[in-house]
Design a protein around this motif. Sequence first.
Motif, short mmCIF file in Angstrom:
data_model
loop_
_atom_site.label_atom_id
_atom_site.label_comp_id
_atom_site.label_asym_id
_atom_site.label_seq_id
_atom_site.Cartn_x
_atom_site.Cartn_y
_atom_site.Cartn_z
N GLY A 87 0.78 -1.23 0.00
CA GLY A 87 0.00 0.00 0.00
C GLY A 87 0.81 1.28 0.00
N GLY A 88 2.13 1.16 0.08
CA GLY A 88 2.95 2.36 0.06
C GLY A 88 2.93 3.04 -1.30
N GLY A 89 3.48 4.25 -1.33
CA GLY A 89 3.53 4.96 -2.59
C GLY A 89 3.94 6.39 -2.41
N LEU A 90 3.80 7.15 -3.48
CA LEU A 90 4.13 8.58 -3.49
C LEU A 90 2.84 9.38 -3.48
CD1 LEU A 90 6.08 10.98 -3.89
CD2 LEU A 90 5.93 10.54 -6.36
N VAL A 91 2.70 10.23 -2.48
CA VAL A 91 1.52 11.07 -2.36
C VAL A 91 1.96 12.50 -2.06
CG1 VAL A 91 0.02 9.17 -1.60
CG2 VAL A 91 1.25 10.56 0.09
N GLN A 92 0.99 13.41 -2.12
CA GLN A 92 1.27 14.80 -1.79
C GLN A 92 0.85 15.10 -0.35
OE1 GLN A 92 -0.80 17.06 -4.84
NE2 GLN A 92 1.05 17.10 -6.11
N ALA A 93 1.45 16.11 0.19
CA ALA A 93 1.08 16.54 1.55
C ALA A 93 -0.42 16.79 1.63
CB ALA A 93 1.85 17.78 1.94
N TYR A 124 8.61 -10.64 15.07
CA TYR A 124 8.40 -10.87 13.65
C TYR A 124 8.18 -9.54 12.94
CZ TYR A 124 7.50 -15.41 15.68
OH TYR A 124 7.62 -16.56 16.40
N TRP A 125 8.87 -9.41 11.79
CA TRP A 125 8.85 -8.15 11.07
C TRP A 125 8.59 -8.39 9.59
CZ3 TRP A 125 9.65 -3.37 13.41
CH2 TRP A 125 10.03 -3.41 14.75
N GLY A 126 7.89 -7.44 8.97
CA GLY A 126 7.75 -7.48 7.53
C GLY A 126 8.94 -6.83 6.85
N GLN A 127 8.90 -6.81 5.53
CA GLN A 127 10.03 -6.28 4.77
C GLN A 127 9.94 -4.77 4.57
OE1 GLN A 127 7.32 -7.46 3.37
NE2 GLN A 127 6.86 -5.89 1.84
N GLY A 128 8.78 -4.21 4.86
CA GLY A 128 8.62 -2.76 4.77
C GLY A 128 8.01 -2.31 3.46
N THR A 129 7.36 -1.17 3.51
CA THR A 129 6.80 -0.54 2.31
C THR A 129 7.10 0.96 2.37
OG1 THR A 129 4.81 -0.30 0.93
CG2 THR A 129 4.49 -0.19 3.31
N GLN A 130 7.53 1.51 1.25
CA GLN A 130 7.97 2.91 1.21
C GLN A 130 6.78 3.85 1.06
OE1 GLN A 130 11.28 4.33 1.21
NE2 GLN A 130 10.07 6.21 1.44
N VAL A 131 6.77 4.85 1.91
CA VAL A 131 5.80 5.94 1.80
C VAL A 131 6.59 7.23 1.60
CG1 VAL A 131 4.05 7.29 3.00
CG2 VAL A 131 4.06 4.79 3.20
N ASP A 172 -2.64 14.38 1.61
CA ASP A 172 -3.32 13.20 1.08
C ASP A 172 -3.44 12.12 2.14
OD1 ASP A 172 -2.04 13.22 -2.37
OD2 ASP A 172 -3.62 14.38 -1.36
N SER A 173 -4.17 11.08 1.78
CA SER A 173 -4.34 9.91 2.65
C SER A 173 -3.79 8.68 1.95
CB SER A 173 -5.82 9.70 2.99
OG SER A 173 -6.34 10.79 3.71
N LEU A 174 -3.45 7.70 2.76
CA LEU A 174 -2.94 6.44 2.24
C LEU A 174 -3.26 5.36 3.26
CD1 LEU A 174 -1.26 5.75 -0.32
CD2 LEU A 174 0.79 5.87 1.11
N ARG A 175 -3.56 4.17 2.80
CA ARG A 175 -3.80 3.06 3.72
C ARG A 175 -2.81 1.94 3.44
NH1 ARG A 175 -9.05 -0.87 4.69
NH2 ARG A 175 -8.29 -1.79 2.75
N ASN A 226 -6.57 -12.02 8.56
CA ASN A 226 -5.16 -12.03 8.99
C ASN A 226 -4.44 -10.77 8.53
OD1 ASN A 226 -5.70 -14.54 10.03
ND2 ASN A 226 -4.33 -15.66 8.67
N THR A 227 -5.09 -9.64 8.69
CA THR A 227 -4.54 -8.39 8.16
C THR A 227 -4.73 -7.25 9.14
OG1 THR A 227 -5.04 -9.09 5.90
CG2 THR A 227 -4.65 -6.74 6.24
N ILE A 228 -3.72 -6.39 9.22
CA ILE A 228 -3.88 -5.14 9.94
C ILE A 228 -3.69 -4.00 8.95
CG2 ILE A 228 -3.08 -6.11 12.11
CD1 ILE A 228 -0.57 -4.30 11.76
N TYR A 229 -4.20 -2.85 9.33
CA TYR A 229 -4.19 -1.69 8.45
C TYR A 229 -3.64 -0.48 9.20
CZ TYR A 229 -7.50 -4.71 6.06
OH TYR A 229 -8.10 -5.78 5.46
N LEU A 230 -3.06 0.41 8.45
CA LEU A 230 -2.65 1.71 8.96
C LEU A 230 -3.24 2.77 8.04
CD1 LEU A 230 -0.99 3.38 11.00
CD2 LEU A 230 0.93 3.25 9.39
N GLN A 231 -4.30 3.41 8.50
CA GLN A 231 -4.91 4.49 7.74
C GLN A 231 -4.19 5.77 8.10
OE1 GLN A 231 -7.48 4.48 5.39
NE2 GLN A 231 -6.90 6.63 5.13
N MET A 232 -3.62 6.40 7.10
CA MET A 232 -2.83 7.62 7.31
C MET A 232 -3.51 8.79 6.61
SD MET A 232 1.02 6.07 6.84
CE MET A 232 0.79 5.70 5.11
N ASN A 233 -3.93 9.76 7.38
CA ASN A 233 -4.58 10.95 6.84
C ASN A 233 -3.71 12.18 7.08
OD1 ASN A 233 -6.85 9.34 6.18
ND2 ASN A 233 -7.76 9.71 8.18
#
Length: 119
Positions: free
Chosen positions: A8-14, A108-115, A16-19, A77-84
Amino acid sequence: QVHLVESGGGLVQAGDSLRLSCAASQSTFSKYHLAWFRRAPGKVREFVGRINWIGDNTSYADSVKGRFTISRDNTKNTIYLQMNSLKPEDTAVYYCAARTPISSEYDYWGQGTQVTVSS
């Protein structure tokens, strides 16, 4: 062993929201406490927020409180991070992590996603 995969990571503008999502491989996912961390370029890893195993208790870092929300769906089996209201200073690699209720460490850790948040 729990295998975690963020997405769910990506490039957004100030402003914006991302989940972000974090999917776990193990069917006993619902027994784990989960958290989000992030690491910005040149900085140490930072706690973002956490949610308990049943999903009725959360806490957040002051820097994201009121803007970010963690939730979980144990049936998926999922968690979310809603970022506004994202800010450039939220730019980081975001990681999800899991621990059992009796552990003091996130084992336990994931590999990460870039925001990336542009101004």
